[in-house]
Design an enzyme around this catalytic site. Structure first.
Site, PDB file in Angstrom:
ATOM      1  N   LYS A 121      10.234 -11.457  -3.594  1.00 46.54           N
ATOM      2  CA  LYS A 121      11.607 -11.078  -3.949  1.00 46.54           C
ATOM      3  C   LYS A 121      12.416 -12.302  -4.358  1.00 46.54           C
ATOM      4  O   LYS A 121      13.201 -12.257  -5.298  1.00 46.54           O
ATOM      5  CB  LYS A 121      12.288 -10.371  -2.780  1.00 46.54           C
ATOM      6  CG  LYS A 121      11.814  -8.941  -2.631  1.00 46.54           C
ATOM      7  CD  LYS A 121      12.498  -8.257  -1.472  1.00 46.54           C
ATOM      8  CE  LYS A 121      11.745  -7.001  -1.093  1.00 46.54           C
ATOM      9  NZ  LYS A 121      11.850  -6.684   0.319  1.00 46.54           N
ATOM     10  N   LYS A 207      -0.470   0.739 -10.238  1.00 48.26           N
ATOM     11  CA  LYS A 207       0.017   1.495  -9.096  1.00 48.26           C
ATOM     12  C   LYS A 207       1.322   2.208  -9.483  1.00 48.26           C
ATOM     13  O   LYS A 207       2.151   1.624 -10.175  1.00 48.26           O
ATOM     14  CB  LYS A 207       0.275   0.496  -7.956  1.00 48.26           C
ATOM     15  CG  LYS A 207       0.694   1.132  -6.677  1.00 48.26           C
ATOM     16  CD  LYS A 207       1.003   0.071  -5.631  1.00 48.26           C
ATOM     17  CE  LYS A 207       1.856   0.744  -4.608  1.00 48.26           C
ATOM     18  NZ  LYS A 207       2.041   0.370  -3.368  1.00 48.26           N
ATOM     19  N   LYS A 210       8.363   2.825  -9.089  1.00 48.28           N
ATOM     20  CA  LYS A 210       9.619   2.949  -9.800  1.00 48.28           C
ATOM     21  C   LYS A 210       9.859   1.770 -10.723  1.00 48.28           C
ATOM     22  O   LYS A 210      10.287   1.905 -11.864  1.00 48.28           O
ATOM     23  CB  LYS A 210      10.749   2.949  -8.759  1.00 48.28           C
ATOM     24  CG  LYS A 210      11.600   4.160  -8.792  1.00 48.28           C
ATOM     25  CD  LYS A 210      12.564   4.133  -7.651  1.00 48.28           C
ATOM     26  CE  LYS A 210      12.356   5.377  -6.830  1.00 48.28           C
ATOM     27  NZ  LYS A 210      13.352   5.524  -5.794  1.00 48.28           N
TER      28      LYS A 210
END
Ligand code: TRP
Length: 339
Positions: A121, A207, A210
């Protein structure tokens, strides 16, 4: 602390209301179906972890509640029965914050720094040019907050995928550290991965996620499902019907396997043998998918048509979750010497 052996094992499950909240069929087949099976066997709590969403979306805090309602609708439409398994939003049970604070005091920074998802992140935010200021204390504490979610219910198990292994491991380490420092309060939560859990590929073969824009959503209309499937990649070397397909690496064939476990093999054989074209496979998949998703779609629309009732279900879920949470907090405070 050992539970009496005849007590049902306790499970805490959770998902983040990311983006608009809507869940995709990877979440449905990879998690929710499993939760629905578990709600009869275990004492289960289904959490929607909105504070976690804040670790990256603090500028959009006003959108998170609506996203929570969407997730809740997806949980219920998939078959979670809120009478059996309380469905609730993390921020409505403030004990999550209290336990998080206490656990944060005993969680070494080094443990948090080495968590791969934190590094990822941080790299994504730096890449986006958001700068150091977007990497908050809260983002770094994400796994500690997740540990609080789990330990607050003294859960024995958490149904999560491989991608959550590091988070679960640190939850266990924090539980062990607490128990060593203050006495046995927490069972060490195990990961609960069902063998029947389906892996659903996204429309581009990666995979389903979103953030990749390759997902079919539980909320998608029949038309949207059709559009997405008709545009999906198939075996790149299969240009004509008579060319042999490779079902193992074809998204359309893989989705068929998940949604047509009884009949998919025949279609795979025909695909391999060059006896069927990809357009036929896609058309059939559209029908199969829509037949499976239609009842869920209708149910979630019905649920979202009455927001007041949905909010009541969440408030009731929070009340019941809080009761368990409050019991744990009494043990925690007393173990630490607080009144
Ligand atoms: N980190 C989890 C995810 O990204 C979300 C989560 C937060 C969670 N708290 C949890 C999952 C507690 C299970 C239990 O999927």
């Amino acid at each position: 602390m050992a539970e009496t052996s005849n007590a049902r094992k306790r499970i805490l499950s959770g998902m983040q209301p990311t983006g608009t909240g809507a869940l995709h069929i990877g979440n449905l087949e990879g998690a929710l179906r499993n939760w629905v099976r578990m709600q009869d066997e275990y004492e289960m709590y289904c959490c929607i972890v909105d504070w976690h969403a804040l670790t990256t979306r603090y500028t959009e805090s006003g959108e998170i509640w609506e996203a929570c309602l969407q997730v809740a609708a997806d949980y219920l439409a998939a078959g979670i029965d809120p009478k059996k398994a309380p469905v609730f939003v993390q921020s409505q049970v403030k004990e999550h914050a209290e336990l998080h604070l206490l656990l944060s005091m005993i969680t070494p920074l080094g443990w948090l720094e080495r968590i791969p998802s934190f590094k990822e992140k941080r790299d994504i935010m730096v890449e986006k040019g958001e700068g150091d200021e977007s990497i908050s204390y809260g983002l770094m504490g994400y796994p500690c907050l997740q540990a609080a979610d789990i330990l607050l219910y003294r859960a024995h198990a958490v149904p999560v995928g491989k991608d959550q292994a590091a988070h679960l491991e640190i939850s266990r380490e924090i539980a062990r550290r607490f128990n060593r420092l203050y006495g046995d309060v927490f069972p060490e939560p195990q990961s609960h991965i069902s063998e029947t859990t389906a892996v659903v590929p996204g429309l581009d073969g990666r995979k389903m996620s979103k953030s990749y824009g390759n997902a079919i959503y539980m909320a998608d209309s029949a038309d949207e499902v059709k559009q997405k499937v008709m545009n999906a990649f198939t075996t790149p070397t299969k240009l004509r019907k008579s060319d042999p397909g490779i079902p193992e690496s074809c998204v359309v064939c893989q989705l068929r396997r998940v949604y047509d476990p009884e009949g998919y093999l025949t279609s795979w054989d025909e695909d391999r043998a060059g006896e069927r074209g990809c357009v036929q496979s896609k058309r059939e998949l559209v029908d199969i998918l829509n037949a499976a998703l239609e009842p869920i779609r209708l149910k979630r629309q019905e649920i979202l048509a009455d927001r007041a009732e949905l909010e009541r279900i969440l408030a009731d879920g929070a009340d019941r979750a809080r009761e368990t949470a409050e019991n744990t907090m009494r043990l925690v405070r007393s173990a630490m010497g607080f009144k």
